[in-house]
Design an enzyme around this catalytic site. Structure first.
Site, PDB file in Angstrom:
ATOM      1  CD  GLU A  21      -3.274  -0.651   2.253  1.00  0.00           C
ATOM      2  OE1 GLU A  21      -2.732   0.104   2.730  1.00  0.00           O
ATOM      3  OE2 GLU A  21      -4.016  -1.146   2.564  1.00  0.00           O
ATOM      4  CD  GLU A  64      -3.610  -5.709   4.040  1.00  0.00           C
ATOM      5  OE1 GLU A  64      -4.717  -4.499   4.262  1.00  0.00           O
ATOM      6  OE2 GLU A  64      -2.622  -5.624   4.230  1.00  0.00           O
TER       7      GLU A  64
HETATM    8  C1  GBH Z   1      -4.290  -1.631   5.249  1.00  0.00           C
HETATM    9  O1  GBH Z   1      -5.128  -0.300   5.518  1.00  0.00           O
HETATM   10  C2  GBH Z   1      -2.937  -1.876   6.374  1.00  0.00           C
HETATM   11  O2  GBH Z   1      -2.290  -2.521   5.097  1.00  0.00           O
HETATM   12  C3  GBH Z   1      -2.759  -2.925   7.384  1.00  0.00           C
HETATM   13  O3  GBH Z   1      -1.732  -2.772   7.967  1.00  0.00           O
HETATM   14  C4  GBH Z   1      -4.017  -2.287   8.562  1.00  0.00           C
HETATM   15  O4  GBH Z   1      -4.317  -3.074   9.704  1.00  0.00           O
HETATM   16  C5  GBH Z   1      -5.265  -2.955   7.356  1.00  0.00           C
HETATM   17  O5  GBH Z   1      -5.692  -2.167   5.959  1.00  0.00           O
HETATM   18  C6  GBH Z   1      -6.798  -2.771   8.548  1.00  0.00           C
HETATM   19  O6  GBH Z   1      -7.110  -0.556   8.644  1.00  0.00           O
HETATM   20  O7  GBH Z   1     -11.492   6.604   6.415  1.00  0.00           O
HETATM   21  O8  GBH Z   1     -13.518   5.204   5.680  1.00  0.00           O
HETATM   22  O9  GBH Z   1     -12.305   6.891   4.075  1.00  0.00           O
HETATM   23  C7  GBH Z   1      -5.786   0.071   4.436  1.00  0.00           C
HETATM   24  C8  GBH Z   1      -5.903   1.305   4.447  1.00  0.00           C
HETATM   25  C9  GBH Z   1      -8.274   1.764   4.655  1.00  0.00           C
HETATM   26  C10 GBH Z   1      -7.004   3.274   3.896  1.00  0.00           C
HETATM   27  C11 GBH Z   1      -9.302   2.268   4.127  1.00  0.00           C
HETATM   28  C12 GBH Z   1      -8.039   3.924   3.131  1.00  0.00           C
HETATM   29  C13 GBH Z   1     -11.097   4.386   3.925  1.00  0.00           C
HETATM   30  C14 GBH Z   1     -11.454   4.797   4.547  1.00  0.00           C
HETATM   31  N1  GBH Z   1      -6.923   1.763   4.404  1.00  0.00           N
HETATM   32  N2  GBH Z   1      -8.968   3.865   4.454  1.00  0.00           N
HETATM   33  S1  GBH Z   1     -12.632   6.042   4.524  1.00  0.00           S
END
Ligand code: GBH
Length: 451
Positions: free
Chosen positions: A172, A358
Site C-alpha cells: 500500500e 487483504e
Molecule cells: C490496511 O490499510 C493496512 O495494510 C493494514 O496494515 C491495516 O491494518 C489494515 O488495512 C486495516 O486498516 O477513511 O472511510 O475513507 C488500509 C488503509 C483503509 C486507507 C481504507 C483508506 C479509507 C476509509 N485504507 N481507508 S475512509
C-alpha cells in the site's frame, strides 16, 4: 445472506489459495531485541498525540517471542498461505551499512516453521517500518532511499528467497505516501503536497530497483506489489462528479498503476501536481515499469467523491456513504466495491494475475463466556468472498484471498482500539482466542480442501 462455508468453498477452483495476513510492526513487538533499531513508526507512535491512547508497537502481540505458538494457531485455522512483512530495521538497523544476521535468523525460523506446517510463505519487504536512520536524509522524499531499499531487497532475497513462495516490494504505497506525507496521520507525519509527490516517485523508483535486485538474486521467484487501489465511485451521474472521480482515480490509483504498468504518470496528475515532474529523471519510468508476476489488491471500502473546485488537486470532496452498514471503524460496507475496482483496473491497465492480499472488517466484539461472536466480521468476509467467487467465474485472474488479519493487532493511528483479527488477542495476558469468524474460516478452508 447465506454464509454457508461449504457452499462458498465450492465456488473456488482447487488451486485457489486461502490465507491470513499480518505486518511486522503491527504484531512483532520486541522493538529493541537482537539488534533491531527504531523505525519511523517507533518514533511516530512515541510522539504524544499521534496514536490513539498513546499506544505503541513496543510489545504489540509479542509475536517475536511467540512465533511457534502463532504458527500453530495459523495451522489450526488450516491457513494455506501466510502473508507477513519483514522489518527492515531488524535486517539493516541503520537502513544502510551493516547486516544484522540475528534479525535475519528470526525470519529464517518463521520460514522453516511455515514449511514444516505446509503453509506457503508470502513475504512483503515494506509494510511501513522505514529505518529511522534514513529520515536523516529525508526518508522517502530522498532518492537515496530507493537505492537503500534495493540493497535491502537483494539481501533478503539472497538469504530467505529459497523458502519464499512469493515476494512483494511494497504494501500500500498509497498509505505510506499520502497518509505519511500529505495528511500526516501516519509516520513520518508530514503534511505537504511537495513531500507527497517526492515520496510517490521515490517509492515507485524503489519498487523498480527492488524488483531488479530480487530478479538478480532469484529470477524465478514470483514478484509483485500490493496496492490498496481505491474503488472510486462518483457521488452522482453529473458530468462534474464523474470528472472528479476520474481525477481521484488518477491521483490515488494512477500515481502507482500508471508508472508501474504503463510506464507513465497520468497526464492530469502531472498537470495538477506540478511538483511531481521535477523528481522524474531520464530512465526512471523504464526502471519503474518492470514486468511483474502478480499484484495484490487490498480492499475494505469504496471511496465516494464529488466535485470540489476549491480543494487542492484532485479537486474532490468525500461524499457520504450510500449503504447504511458500517464496520466498527466507520467504513462503509459495500462488497460491490470489490468487483467495481477490479473491473475498472483491468479495463484501464494490462495487469498480471492477482491476489486479494487483504480484506476484512473491524469488529470490536469482545470475549463473552470465553467466546467471541463476531458475526458482523463473518458476514463481511462471506459477502466479499462471494464477490471474489463471481470475479473468478467471470475469468478475472484471481489466485487467492488473504483475510486481514490473523489476529488483533496494532492498528496504526488507531492503536489497539480497533480489532481486525480472526483471533482475539488479550493484550494484558497475550492470550489468543479463535473468534467465531476464525472458526468459520477454518470450515471454509477445510471444505475447499475436500471439494
Ligand atoms: C490496511 O490499510 C493496512 O495494510 C493494514 O496494515 C491495516 O491494518 C489494515 O488495512 C486495516 O486498516 O477513511 O472511510 O475513507 C488500509 C488503509 C483503509 C486507507 C481504507 C483508506 C479509507 C476509509 N485504507 N481507508 S475512509
Amino acid at each position: 445472506f447465506d454464509t454457508s462455508p461449504q457452499k462458498l468453498a465450492r465456488r473456488f477452483p482447487q488451486d485457489f489459495l486461502f490465507g491470513v495476513a499480518t505486518a511486522s510492526y503491527q504484531i512483532e513487538g520486541a522493538a529493541t531485541a537482537d539488534g533491531r533499531k527504531p523505525s519511523i513508526w517507533d518514533a511516530f507512535s512515541h510522539m504524544p498525540g499521534r496514536v490513539k491512547g498513546g499506544d505503541t508497537g513496543d510489545v504489540a502481540c509479542d509475536h517475536y517471542n511467540r512465533l511457534d505458538a502463532d504458527l500453530d494457531l495459523m495451522a489450526g485455522l488450516g491457513a494455506e498461505a501466510y502473508r507477513f512483512s519483514i522489518a527492515w530495521p531488524r535486517i539493516l538497523p541503520d537502513g544502510t551499512g551493516w547486516i544484522n544476521e540475528t534479525g535475519l535468523d528470526f525470519y529464517d525460523r518463521l520460514l522453516d516453521g511455515l514449511k514444516a506446517r505446509g503453509i506457503k510463505a508470502f513475504a512483503t519487504l515494506y509494510h511501513w517500518d522505514l529505518p529511522l536512520a534514513l529520515m536523516g536524509r529525508g526518508g522517502w522524499t530522498d532518492r537515496d532511499t530507493a537505492s537503500a531499499f534495493a540493497r535491502y531487497a537483494g539481501i533478503v532475497t539472497k538469504r530467505l528467497g529459497d523458502r519464499l513462495d512469493t515476494i512483494v516490494t511494497f504494501n500500500e504505497p498509497w498509505c505510506s505516501v499520502y497518509l505519511g506525507h500529505l495528511t500526516g496521520v501516519h509516520a513520518p507525519g508530514e503534511r505537504a503536497m511537495e513531500a507527497a509527490m517526492a515520496a510517490a516517485h521515490v517509492t515507485n523508483l524503489a519498487h523498480g530497483l527492488g524488483v531488479q535486485a530480487i530478479r538478480a538474486e532469484r529470477p524465478t521467484l514470483p514478484t509483485g506489489i500490493v496496492l490498496n487501489a481505491m474503488s472510486v465511485m462518483a457521488a452522482s451521474d453529473s458530468d462534474a462528479d464523474r470528472k472528479a472521480a476520474e481525477r481521484a482515480s488518477d491521483f490515488n490509483n494512477g500515481v502507482f498503476f500508471g508508472p508501474l504498468f504503463q510506464g507513465a504518470y497520468p497526464a492530469s496528475l502531472l498537470e495538477g501536481c506540478p511538483d511531481l515532474a521535477g523528481h522524474i529523471r531520464d530512465g526512471d519510468l523504464e526502471t519503474i515499469n518492470q514486468p511483474l508476476d502478480f499484484w495484490g489488491l487490498n480492499y475494505y471500502t469504496p471511496t465516494r467523491v464529488s466535485d470540489n473546485p476549491d480543494a487542492a488537486f484532485p479537486h474532490t470532496a468525500d461524499a457520504p456513504a450510500v449503504r447504511p452498514e458500517k464496520t466498527d471503524i466507520g467504513w462503509e460496507i459495500e462488497p460491490a466495491g470489490l468487483s467495481h475496482v477490479v473491473k475498472d483496473l483491468y479495463g484501464r491497465y494490462e495487469l498480471p494475475p492477482f491476489y486479494i492480499t487483504e480484506n476484512g472488517a473491524c469488529d470490536n466484539t469482545g470475549i463473552e463466556n470465553g467466546a467471541v461472536s463476531d458475526t458482523m466480521r463473518l458476514d463481511y468476509i462471506a459477502r466479499h468472498l462471494s464477490v471474489a467467487a463471481d470475479l473468478v467465474a467471470e475469468d478475472y485472474p484471481l489466485k487467492g484471498y488473504f483475510a486481514w488479519s490473523l489476529m488483533d493487532n496494532f492498528e496504526w493511528a488507531e492503536g489497539y482500539s480497533m480489532r481486525f483479527g480472526l483471533v482475539h488477542v488479550d493484550y494484558e495476558t497475550q492470550t489468543r482466542t479463535v473468534k467465531q469468524s476464525g472458526e468459520w474460516y477454518r470450515h471454509l478452508i477445510a471444505a475447499h480442501g475436500k471439494a
